[in-house]
Structure formats: structure tokens, C-alpha cells
Design a protein around this motif. Structure first.
Motif, PDB file in Angstrom:
ATOM      1  N   HIS A  52     -34.010 -45.011  11.181  1.00 59.89           N
ATOM      2  CA  HIS A  52     -33.776 -46.225  10.390  1.00 59.89           C
ATOM      3  C   HIS A  52     -32.279 -46.477  10.203  1.00 59.89           C
ATOM      4  O   HIS A  52     -31.804 -47.614  10.345  1.00 59.89           O
ATOM      5  N   TYR A  53     -31.524 -45.440   9.863  1.00 57.52           N
ATOM      6  CA  TYR A  53     -30.076 -45.612   9.692  1.00 57.52           C
ATOM      7  C   TYR A  53     -29.423 -46.002  11.020  1.00 57.52           C
ATOM      8  O   TYR A  53     -28.533 -46.860  11.062  1.00 57.52           O
ATOM      9  N   TYR A  54     -29.859 -45.381  12.102  1.00 55.97           N
ATOM     10  CA  TYR A  54     -29.331 -45.687  13.429  1.00 55.97           C
ATOM     11  C   TYR A  54     -29.619 -47.142  13.804  1.00 55.97           C
ATOM     12  O   TYR A  54     -28.773 -47.836  14.369  1.00 55.97           O
ATOM     13  N   GLU A  55     -30.790 -47.623  13.440  1.00 57.89           N
ATOM     14  CA  GLU A  55     -31.230 -48.951  13.854  1.00 57.89           C
ATOM     15  C   GLU A  55     -30.716 -50.058  12.940  1.00 57.89           C
ATOM     16  O   GLU A  55     -30.304 -51.128  13.405  1.00 57.89           O
ATOM     17  N   TYR A  62     -29.835 -47.274  -0.057  1.00 55.82           N
ATOM     18  CA  TYR A  62     -28.863 -46.416   0.630  1.00 55.82           C
ATOM     19  C   TYR A  62     -28.332 -47.149   1.861  1.00 55.82           C
ATOM     20  O   TYR A  62     -29.073 -47.418   2.812  1.00 55.82           O
ATOM     21  N   VAL A  63     -27.044 -47.459   1.834  1.00 58.07           N
ATOM     22  CA  VAL A  63     -26.436 -48.280   2.877  1.00 58.07           C
ATOM     23  C   VAL A  63     -25.283 -47.508   3.520  1.00 58.07           C
ATOM     24  O   VAL A  63     -24.447 -46.909   2.825  1.00 58.07           O
ATOM     25  N   VAL A  64     -25.248 -47.515   4.853  1.00 58.62           N
ATOM     26  CA  VAL A  64     -24.146 -46.884   5.587  1.00 58.62           C
ATOM     27  C   VAL A  64     -22.942 -47.816   5.540  1.00 58.62           C
ATOM     28  O   VAL A  64     -22.926 -48.855   6.199  1.00 58.62           O
ATOM     29  N   GLU A  65     -21.945 -47.446   4.749  1.00 61.26           N
ATOM     30  CA  GLU A  65     -20.762 -48.295   4.584  1.00 61.26           C
ATOM     31  C   GLU A  65     -19.548 -47.749   5.315  1.00 61.26           C
ATOM     32  O   GLU A  65     -18.517 -48.418   5.393  1.00 61.26           O
ATOM     33  N   ILE A  69     -22.519 -38.883   9.715  1.00 58.69           N
ATOM     34  CA  ILE A  69     -23.234 -37.955  10.589  1.00 58.69           C
ATOM     35  C   ILE A  69     -24.667 -37.870  10.083  1.00 58.69           C
ATOM     36  O   ILE A  69     -24.899 -37.564   8.915  1.00 58.69           O
ATOM     37  N   LEU A  70     -25.634 -38.163  10.945  1.00 63.37           N
ATOM     38  CA  LEU A  70     -27.043 -38.122  10.567  1.00 63.37           C
ATOM     39  C   LEU A  70     -27.619 -36.713  10.774  1.00 63.37           C
ATOM     40  O   LEU A  70     -26.914 -35.793  11.164  1.00 63.37           O
ATOM     41  N   PRO A 125     -26.349 -41.639   2.846  1.00 63.55           N
ATOM     42  CA  PRO A 125     -25.021 -42.135   2.471  1.00 63.55           C
ATOM     43  C   PRO A 125     -24.696 -41.849   1.009  1.00 63.55           C
ATOM     44  O   PRO A 125     -25.561 -42.026   0.147  1.00 63.55           O
ATOM     45  N   PRO A 126     -23.476 -41.357   0.751  1.00 62.87           N
ATOM     46  CA  PRO A 126     -22.331 -41.250   1.668  1.00 62.87           C
ATOM     47  C   PRO A 126     -22.155 -39.866   2.295  1.00 62.87           C
ATOM     48  O   PRO A 126     -21.082 -39.549   2.816  1.00 62.87           O
ATOM     49  N   TYR A 127     -23.188 -39.013   2.258  1.00 64.64           N
ATOM     50  CA  TYR A 127     -23.024 -37.612   2.662  1.00 64.64           C
ATOM     51  C   TYR A 127     -23.377 -37.403   4.136  1.00 64.64           C
ATOM     52  O   TYR A 127     -24.404 -37.888   4.621  1.00 64.64           O
ATOM     53  N   ASP A 128     -22.509 -36.667   4.831  1.00 66.55           N
ATOM     54  CA  ASP A 128     -22.745 -36.346   6.233  1.00 66.55           C
ATOM     55  C   ASP A 128     -23.889 -35.354   6.389  1.00 66.55           C
ATOM     56  O   ASP A 128     -24.223 -34.593   5.473  1.00 66.55           O
ATOM     57  N   GLY A 129     -24.465 -35.339   7.603  1.00 68.96           N
ATOM     58  CA  GLY A 129     -25.588 -34.482   7.898  1.00 68.96           C
ATOM     59  C   GLY A 129     -25.298 -33.428   8.945  1.00 68.96           C
ATOM     60  O   GLY A 129     -24.170 -32.940   9.060  1.00 68.96           O
TER      61      GLY A 129
END
Length: 356
Positions: A52-55, A62-65, A69-70, A125-129
Motif C-alpha cells: 500500500h505504501y509503495y503504491e 499514516y502518510v509517507v512525507e 525504508i519499508l 511513517p515516519p519510522y524506517d523499516g
């Protein structure tokens, strides 16, 4: 601080810069704090949330701003430990629980730390995976795994934990009859959880034959293809019109939620795992009251990792068979795209950050 002798200064990370754009970047290896361990990541499962985040770049609020890293379903090897770490040493094989909570709020104090408002969850977001060669994590959310448990299996403790949490909340016990609607990785691992909790009959419902076949392989008694049959009628026929003790809705679809409710016996329990696209779904309130149904919301999990590791270590089900795609870190974009467009072919896709 203790570290491996061959620990590099730099590492590779698969970074989502914007929807549909994953770039392999060179980054410094993190330095651990006093209570942290450094994980050399050996396997990461691709989750629906990653897709979902990739697409779309967002899931609800939760928004990728900024670049992120997923990846949050992961396992690996301890590569360094902080000065206060007592539970681990360099070289230990571990599974990683992705959400680090505050430990001091009322929910953490109650043991329901999955409800902590200050959780830092990998790849949210905002934490890397974990689509990265190394990352650091607080030691109390890292768990030893036995040598015979593969890193792939250990990574699947994360979706398995959702099934364990649902089984615990809904009170699955020896002799229970359980229906599970939606057989993605979480639904399939819920089948394993129901089996581990002693359910005598497990009914699995989905639209894809690959998932129905997998459900039978990991413990389902009956698998129903909802494209070819009326799932609710099949369940009621199978239970002599009584209905099931517990229904787990893991598809996130209005019709399956309604069917899951209707499939319950009097006094039955419904666990809502799947998240539908819309907020409001009509439910039969008189039926809920008349049957005295209990409805449980399932948000992630709490206190499940030790039990999950024990159950999968017992060999109760061959969950390795659920892995249908394998990719290197450099192929992370391909892995996410494959998970996005090829749902009829894949169940669980794995990325291996340290196998380039």
C-alpha cells in the motif's frame, strides 16, 4: 559495546522515495544505544501494508512525507550489542517484534502495549523499516530463535502474532469450531493459530485456489471457494445449521464481514482483523443482540512473540511452504511489484537483504 569483527561502516538500503520508486542507497551502519542491539537482517516478508505504501504512499492517517525504508516482518543475526544489553550476544539468531512502545503509558502498564499511542513501528511513517542490511532495535522487542527455525519462519512470527492475538481475544479453545474469512498470510497464519489453540474444525474461505490449497496444508478442515459456492450456506451446512464458535474476518471486505457475523452460533465471537476501504459497514444489529455475539477488534498484537516462536518451532505446520517468491535487496522494487500485481500466484514474498 560488543560488535562483530567484520561489521562494515556502510550498508545498502532499499528506499521508497515516492510511490512506485524504490532506490538502492548507500547509508552508514547505525550505532546502537545502550539498550539496543544491531540486527543483520537475513529475511524480510513483504506485507500488504508495504505494498500500500509503495503504491499510494499512505494508509489512512499514516502518510509517507519523506523517503522511507519499508519492511517490518523480519529476522536476523545480532551484529552488535549496547552496553546495557544482557539478553543477547553477537551471533545470536533472533526474530524482531517491529513495534517499540513507551512502556510507561496506561496501556503498556496494562499489558495491552499494542494500544500504546507512542509506539514506534518499523516501516510506519515516519519510522524506517527492515529492507536494509542492518538496523538497530531495543532489546526488549527482540527474541531468541532456535537453530532449527529458519529466518523465513522467524520473519513470519509477525503475521502469525496477529492470528495468535485474534485467537486469544476470541477465546479459541480445544473443541472450538472456527471460520476464517480471507486467506492472505495473516488469515493463513490464523489457521495455524486456531490449530495450535486446539480448534477441532477449521473452515477457511477465500477466492483464490492457491490460498485454499495452502489453508488445507497448514490445518484447515474445510476450504470453501467463495467464487464457486455460497460460503455462508456451506458453513451452516457443515455445522448442521449451528454455526461456528469463532469467526475471524481477515479479508477486510464488507460482504465477508457480514457473512462472518452470520456464520456464528448463538453466543459466538467475531474477531475483526481485516481493514475495509470504507469506515462504515451495515451489520445486523438485531442478530448481534439476539445471538449475544461478542465482537473483538484486533489491532496488531501484544505478548505473542514467545508463544509464536514456540508454536512454529514445534513443527505444527510447514509455513515455509507459504513462501512463493524470493528476492535480493536490490530486487525490492520487483518484490513489491510482484506482490501488488500477482496475488493469484503469491502468498508470501521474502526479501533477503544480506544475500546480494
Amino acid at each position: 559495546m560488543s560488535i562483530t569483527a567484520d561489521l562494515p561502516d556502510r550498508m545498502k538500503a532499499a528506499v521508497l522515495r515516492k510511490p512506485f520508486e524504490i532506490v538502492l542507497e548507500d547509508r552508514p551502519v547505525p550505532e546502537v544505544g545502550p539498550d539496543e542491539v544491531l540486527i543483520k537482517v537475513m529475511a524480510v516478508g513483504v506485507c500488504g501494508s508495504d505494498v500500500h505504501y509503495y503504491e499510494t504512499g499512505r494508509i489512512g492517517r499514516y502518510v509517507v512525507e519523506k523517503p522511507i525504508i519499508l519492511g517490518h516482518e523480519c529476522a536476523g543475526i545480532v551484529a552488535a550489542v549496547g552496553d546495557n544489553v544482557t539478553r543477547f550476544k553477537v551471533g545470536d539468531r533472533v526474530a524482531v517484534e517491529p513495534g517499540v512502545t513507551c512502556g510507561t503509558c496506561e496501556y503498556c502498564k496494562q499489558g495491552r502495549y499494542n494500544l500504546c499511542p507512542d509506539v514506534k513501528f518499523l516501516a510506519t511513517p515516519p519510522y524506517d523499516g527492515a529492507f536494509v542490511q542492518y538496523f538497530k532495535h531495543r532489546q526488549d522487542f527482540v527474541f531468541h530463535i532456535p537453530d532449527h527455525l529458519t529466518f523465513e519462519e522467524a520473519a513470519m512470527i509477525e503475521p502469525f502474532s496477529v492470528g495468535i492475538h485474534a485467537a486469544t481475544r476470541a477465546g479459541i479453545r480445544p473443541g472450538s469450531t472456527v471460520a476464517i474469512f480471507g486467506l492472505g498470510p495473516v488469515g493463513l497464519m490464523a489457521v495455524v493459530a486456531a490449530k495450535a489453540f486446539g480448534a477441532s474444525r477449521i473452515i477457511a474461505v477465500d477466492l483464490e485456489e492457491i490460498r485454499l490449497k495452502a489453508a488445507k496444508e497448514v490445518g484447515a478442515t474445510l476450504a470453501i471457494n467463495a467464487k464457486e459456492a455460497d460460503a455462508l450456506k456451506e458453513i451452516l451446512d457443515f455445522t448442521d445449521k449451528r454455526g461456528v464458535d469463532v469467526a475471524i474476518e481477515a479479508a477486510g471486505h464488507p460482504k465477508t464481514l457480514q457473512d462472518a457475523l452470520a456464520s456464528l452460533c448463538r453466543g459466538g465471537k467475531l474477531a475483526v482483523v481485516g481493514l475495509p476501504a470504507q469506515d462504515n459497514i451495515p451489520l445486523n444489529v438485531p442478530e448481534i443482540a439476539d445471538k449475544e455475539v461478542d465482537i473483538y477488534g484486533i489491532f496488531r498484537y501484544a505478548n505473542t512473540y514467545p508463544k509464536g516462536i514456540d508454536i512454529l518451532s514445534s513443527g505444527i505446520a510447514d509455513v515455509r511452504s507459504l513462501v512463493t517468491g524470493r528476492f535480493s535487496l536490490a530486487q525490492t522494487a520487483q518484490a513489491l511489484e510482484e506482490a501488488r500485481i500477482n496475488k493469484a500466484k503469491h502468498i508470501k514474498i521474502m526479501v533477503y537483504p544480506n544475500e546480494m
